[in-house]
Design a protein around this motif. Structure first.
Motif, PDB file in Angstrom:
ATOM      1  N   GLY A   1       0.829  -1.358   0.018  1.00  0.00           N
ATOM      2  CA  GLY A   1       0.082   0.243   0.170  1.00  0.00           C
ATOM      3  C   GLY A   1       0.517   0.906  -0.130  1.00  0.00           C
ATOM      4  O   GLY A   1       0.728   2.295  -1.210  1.00  0.00           O
ATOM      5  N   LEU A   2       1.604   1.175   0.655  1.00  0.00           N
ATOM      6  CA  LEU A   2       2.739   1.846   0.974  1.00  0.00           C
ATOM      7  C   LEU A   2       3.077   2.708  -0.269  1.00  0.00           C
ATOM      8  O   LEU A   2       4.257   3.582  -1.067  1.00  0.00           O
ATOM      9  N   GLU A   3       3.948   1.324  -1.526  1.00  0.00           N
ATOM     10  CA  GLU A   3       4.677   1.695  -2.436  1.00  0.00           C
ATOM     11  C   GLU A   3       3.059   2.403  -3.678  1.00  0.00           C
ATOM     12  O   GLU A   3       3.594   3.374  -4.670  1.00  0.00           O
ATOM     13  N   GLN A   4       2.331   1.736  -3.824  1.00  0.00           N
ATOM     14  CA  GLN A   4       1.127   2.249  -4.109  1.00  0.00           C
ATOM     15  C   GLN A   4       0.820   4.138  -3.625  1.00  0.00           C
ATOM     16  O   GLN A   4       0.030   4.494  -5.353  1.00  0.00           O
TER      17      GLN A   4
ATOM     18  N   HIS B   1      -8.186   3.394  -2.007  1.00  0.00           N
ATOM     19  CA  HIS B   1      -6.718   3.490  -1.912  1.00  0.00           C
ATOM     20  C   HIS B   1      -7.033   1.936  -1.275  1.00  0.00           C
ATOM     21  O   HIS B   1      -5.857   1.285  -0.697  1.00  0.00           O
ATOM     22  N   GLY B   2      -7.933   1.239  -1.453  1.00  0.00           N
ATOM     23  CA  GLY B   2      -7.937  -0.462  -0.547  1.00  0.00           C
ATOM     24  C   GLY B   2      -7.402  -1.312  -1.745  1.00  0.00           C
ATOM     25  O   GLY B   2      -6.733  -0.908  -2.951  1.00  0.00           O
ATOM     26  N   ASP B   3      -7.625  -2.469  -1.499  1.00  0.00           N
ATOM     27  CA  ASP B   3      -7.348  -3.596  -2.511  1.00  0.00           C
ATOM     28  C   ASP B   3      -8.188  -4.002  -3.714  1.00  0.00           C
ATOM     29  O   ASP B   3      -9.047  -4.479  -3.731  1.00  0.00           O
ATOM     30  N   LYS B   4      -7.911  -3.493  -4.919  1.00  0.00           N
ATOM     31  CA  LYS B   4      -8.733  -3.465  -6.030  1.00  0.00           C
ATOM     32  C   LYS B   4      -9.356  -5.084  -5.945  1.00  0.00           C
ATOM     33  O   LYS B   4     -10.613  -5.014  -5.983  1.00  0.00           O
TER      34      LYS B   4
END
Length: 291
Positions: free
Chosen positions: A187-190, A275-278
């Motif tokens: 998530g940080l990378e994204q 921002h979640g996991d698609k």
């Protein structure tokens, strides 16, 4: 080496949380005497060495990792808190055993379920991380034992499941750990933020491995490195235990409603959608009956 095949994963899913050979079992051996004593990380590790539950070199290695954790945690703390809400929690609903357990215990039927669980989860994870970030004098290990180890043991004891398929099993625990250790780094990378590298990354993963052992996860479910964590994550999400469930979809929608209700804007922003996991959001879309 972590589990590497679906056959080994399937066997691990049949096994409950473990006491023998884990920090959960080691701490449990002194818990009755130590309870209420607020043992700090260094003192607790020292006691485990003295009662021969832990080798001196292992305790020294654990303490070194814990001593370096504060600096790593400080660099990502604020964003981690947000990712816990919009990424990690929704991901936990995609592991079928965990989602079904939450509904099986009828917690979902309680009016304040979502608000209460969010507050409790946030408090627990913050207390554990801060208690380890405080180094030798922190209370992270003891907090993890009481809030994660003993809590999961109590849930398992009070909610019986088939002997060959406990709801609180090695894979469900390992997956939960990954949602709080490995997944936030993705998530940080994204979102374009710096991710720990080199020794900092090894410290981050090493401390989460310690937390996992306190949760009663066996050695083969605990990655040493980021690459091992990624391999284990990929293995689990390709397994039958990961997938759609009505319970998971209901839990995710309840969480999204809660996040929207907490915003003052007339048209709330779908923070989980943004921002979640698609893959999880697609997986847990509500389905029509019979589909």
């Amino acid at each position: 080496m972590v589990w590497t095949t679906q056959d080994r994963l399937a066997e691990a899913r049949k096994r409950p949380m473990k006491a023998e050979g884990t920090l959960y079992g080691a701490i449990k051996s002194i818990a009755d005497v130590a309870r209420g004593a607020d043992l700090d990380n260094e003192t607790l590790l020292d006691r485990l060495v003295k009662n021969e539950s832990l080798k001196p070199e292992t305790a020294k290695r654990h303490l070194a990792l814990i001593s370096g954790f504060g600096a790593v945690n400080a660099g990502i703390d604020q964003t981690y808190e947000i990712l816990l809400l919009v990424r990690s929690l929704p991901q936990t609903y995609a592991y079928i055993d965990g989602a079904k357990l939450l509904v099986e215990t009828r917690r979902l039927a309680e009016v304040a379920f979502v608000t209460e669980r969010l507050a409790k989860t946030d408090h627990i994870m913050d207390s554990v991380r801060q208690g380890l970030a405080d180094g030798a004098g922190g209370l992270g290990l003891w907090t993890a034992y009481e809030a994660l180890g003993e809590r999961h043991a109590t849930i398992a004891e009070t909610n019986p499941a088939p002997p060959d398929h406990p709801y609180v099993n090695q894979v469900s625990l390992a997956y939960t750990l990954l949602t709080f250790s490995y997944s936030p780094l993705i998530g940080l990378e994204q979102v374009g933020e710096d991710v720990p590298k080199g020794d900092a990354l090894l410290t981050w993963m090493g401390v989460w491995k310690i937390i996992g052992s306190v949760m009663g996860i066996e050695e083969d479910g605990l990655p040493d490195t980021f690459d091992e964590a990624r391999q284990l994550w990929d293995l689990i999400i390709a397994s039958p235990g990961y997938g759609y469930s009505d319970e998971g979809a209901t839990l995710l929608q309840a969480l999204k409603d809660h996040v929207a209700a907490g915003q003052k804007a007339e048209t709330p922003i779908d923070l989980i959608g943004e921002h979640g996991d698609k893959a999880v959001l697609e997986l847990l879309k509500p389905r029509k009956a019979g589909s």
